[in-house]
Scaffold this active site. Structure first.
Site, PDB file in Angstrom:
ATOM      1  N   SER A  75       0.547  -1.285   0.483  1.00 50.28           N
ATOM      2  CA  SER A  75       0.172  -0.030  -0.169  1.00 50.28           C
ATOM      3  C   SER A  75       1.009   1.193  -0.175  1.00 50.28           C
ATOM      4  CB  SER A  75      -0.869   0.365   1.314  1.00 50.28           C
ATOM      5  OG  SER A  75      -1.699   1.293   1.612  1.00 50.28           O
ATOM      6  N   ASP A 119      -4.499   3.339  -2.072  1.00 49.34           N
ATOM      7  CA  ASP A 119      -5.646   3.584  -0.737  1.00 49.34           C
ATOM      8  C   ASP A 119      -6.431   5.439  -0.973  1.00 49.34           C
ATOM      9  OD1 ASP A 119      -5.838   1.384   1.129  1.00 49.34           O
ATOM     10  OD2 ASP A 119      -4.111   1.814   1.690  1.00 49.34           O
ATOM     11  N   MET A 125      -9.134   7.990   0.394  1.00 57.67           N
ATOM     12  CA  MET A 125      -9.659   8.357   1.744  1.00 57.67           C
ATOM     13  C   MET A 125      -9.876   9.637   0.916  1.00 57.67           C
ATOM     14  SD  MET A 125      -7.019   7.027   4.513  1.00 57.67           S
ATOM     15  CE  MET A 125      -6.326   5.021   4.442  1.00 57.67           C
ATOM     16  N   ASP A 133      -6.752  -6.860   4.390  1.00 59.06           N
ATOM     17  CA  ASP A 133      -6.471  -5.199   4.095  1.00 59.06           C
ATOM     18  C   ASP A 133      -6.670  -4.959   5.789  1.00 59.06           C
ATOM     19  OD1 ASP A 133      -5.067  -2.508   4.127  1.00 59.06           O
ATOM     20  OD2 ASP A 133      -6.607  -1.798   2.552  1.00 59.06           O
TER      21      ASP A 133
HETATM   22  C1  DX5 Z   1      -5.869   1.117   5.857  1.00 62.38           C
HETATM   23  C2  DX5 Z   1      -5.570   0.920   4.557  1.00 62.38           C
HETATM   24  C3  DX5 Z   1      -4.865   0.313   4.219  1.00 62.38           C
HETATM   25  C4  DX5 Z   1      -3.267   0.620   5.325  1.00 62.38           C
HETATM   26  C5  DX5 Z   1      -2.572  -1.228   5.411  1.00 62.38           C
HETATM   27  O1  DX5 Z   1      -7.199   2.135   5.855  1.00 62.38           O
HETATM   28  O2  DX5 Z   1      -6.332   1.023   3.536  1.00 62.38           O
HETATM   29  O3  DX5 Z   1      -4.613   0.125   2.657  1.00 62.38           O
HETATM   30  O4  DX5 Z   1      -2.544   1.107   4.082  1.00 62.38           O
HETATM   31  O5  DX5 Z   1      -1.114  -0.668   6.124  1.00 62.38           O
HETATM   32  P1  DX5 Z   1      -0.399  -1.565   7.270  1.00 62.38           P
HETATM   33  O6  DX5 Z   1      -0.609  -2.652   6.135  1.00 62.38           O
HETATM   34  O7  DX5 Z   1       0.274  -0.404   7.631  1.00 62.38           O
HETATM   35  O8  DX5 Z   1      -1.590  -1.558   7.744  1.00 62.38           O
HETATM   36 ZN    ZN Z   2      -6.381  -0.486   1.451  1.00 60.71          ZN
END
Ligand code: DX5
Ligand code: ZN
Length: 216
Positions: A8, A35, A37, A173
């Site tokens: 990610s 990702d 957001m 995820d």
């Molecule tokens: C959280 C994201 C994930 C996140 C994962 O909302 O969707 O993709 O970046 O990061 P790690 O692997 O550090 O939990």
């Molecule tokens: Zn994600």
């Protein structure tokens, strides 16, 4: 067992995003997990289509775009045009899931549906044949670096059995690490997102190899 690793870029150095994308490609990742957001569906803001478009030329690996935005339907075409290969929407952010999935398919892209930790798996029952990917969130979406929620293992197992012999990827995820990746893969995950488990390491290739090795 072979799984796919999708780093990610949420945990990448945004000032060098193109180079970071190239680096995880060369390190042997399978997908680039992106990702998105909106500061509304989740309490964090990242980026949208213009930045995805800018990094598109840095790799030929599939762009796995995780839309944490509400609403999503009006923007699907923009993400497709920006270079997404897989577009995943959130079940909680869409009143018309079936329609959005048809829009994604109509754009010639793979369609994914994501479930937050508290969302039960039965929501996929009547759309499962439109899905290319199901994403189980194993943290509350919004931030990298959180701990894996063990409560999601049972949901992963149940969804795996709902999928049966269909050609649908089961993606997990959040909080994936070398310490838990085997348990998650054994429960049925086929694509593992890894943010901090890759980008917080100095050697991305070693980090990705380590995740594969831990699965065995
Ligand atoms: C959280 C994201 C994930 C996140 C994962 O909302 O969707 O993709 O970046 O990061 P790690 O692997 O550090 O939990
Ligand atoms: Zn994600």
């Amino acid at each position: 067992m072979t799984v796919k690793i999708a780093p990610s870029i949420l945990s990448a150095d945004f000032a060098r995003l193109g180079e970071e994308v190239r680096a995880i490609d060369e390190a042997g990742c399978d997908y680039i997990h992106i990702d998105v957001m909106d500061g509304h569906f989740v309490p964090n803001l990242t980026f949208g289509p213009p930045i995805i478009k800018c990094i598109r030329s840095w790799t030929e690996k599939p762009f796995d775009v995780h839309l944490m935005i509400d609403p999503a339907q009006a923007y699907l075409e923009e993400y497709a045009t920006a270079g997404a290969d897989i577009i995943t929407i959130h079940a909680e952010a869409d009143k018309h899931i079936d329609r959005s999935l048809q829009v994604i398919k109509g754009l010639g892209k793979k369609a994914g549906l994501s479930l937050n930790p508290a969302t039960p798996e039965h929501i996929i029952e009547y759309v499962i044949d439109s899905l290319d990917l199901i994403l189980v969130m194993s943290v509350n979406p919004g931030f990298g670096g959180q701990s894996f929620l063990g409560s999601q293992l049972e949901k992963i197992r149940r969804i795996k059995s709902m999928i049966g012999d269909r050609n649908i990827e089961l993606q997990v995820d959040g909080g994936v690490s070398v310490d838990n990746i085997k348990t998650i893969a054994d429960a049925g995950a086929t694509v593992l997102v890894a943010g901090s488990a890759v980008f917080n390491k100095s050697d991305y290739k070693k980090a990705i190899e380590g995740l594969h090795k831990a699965v065995g």
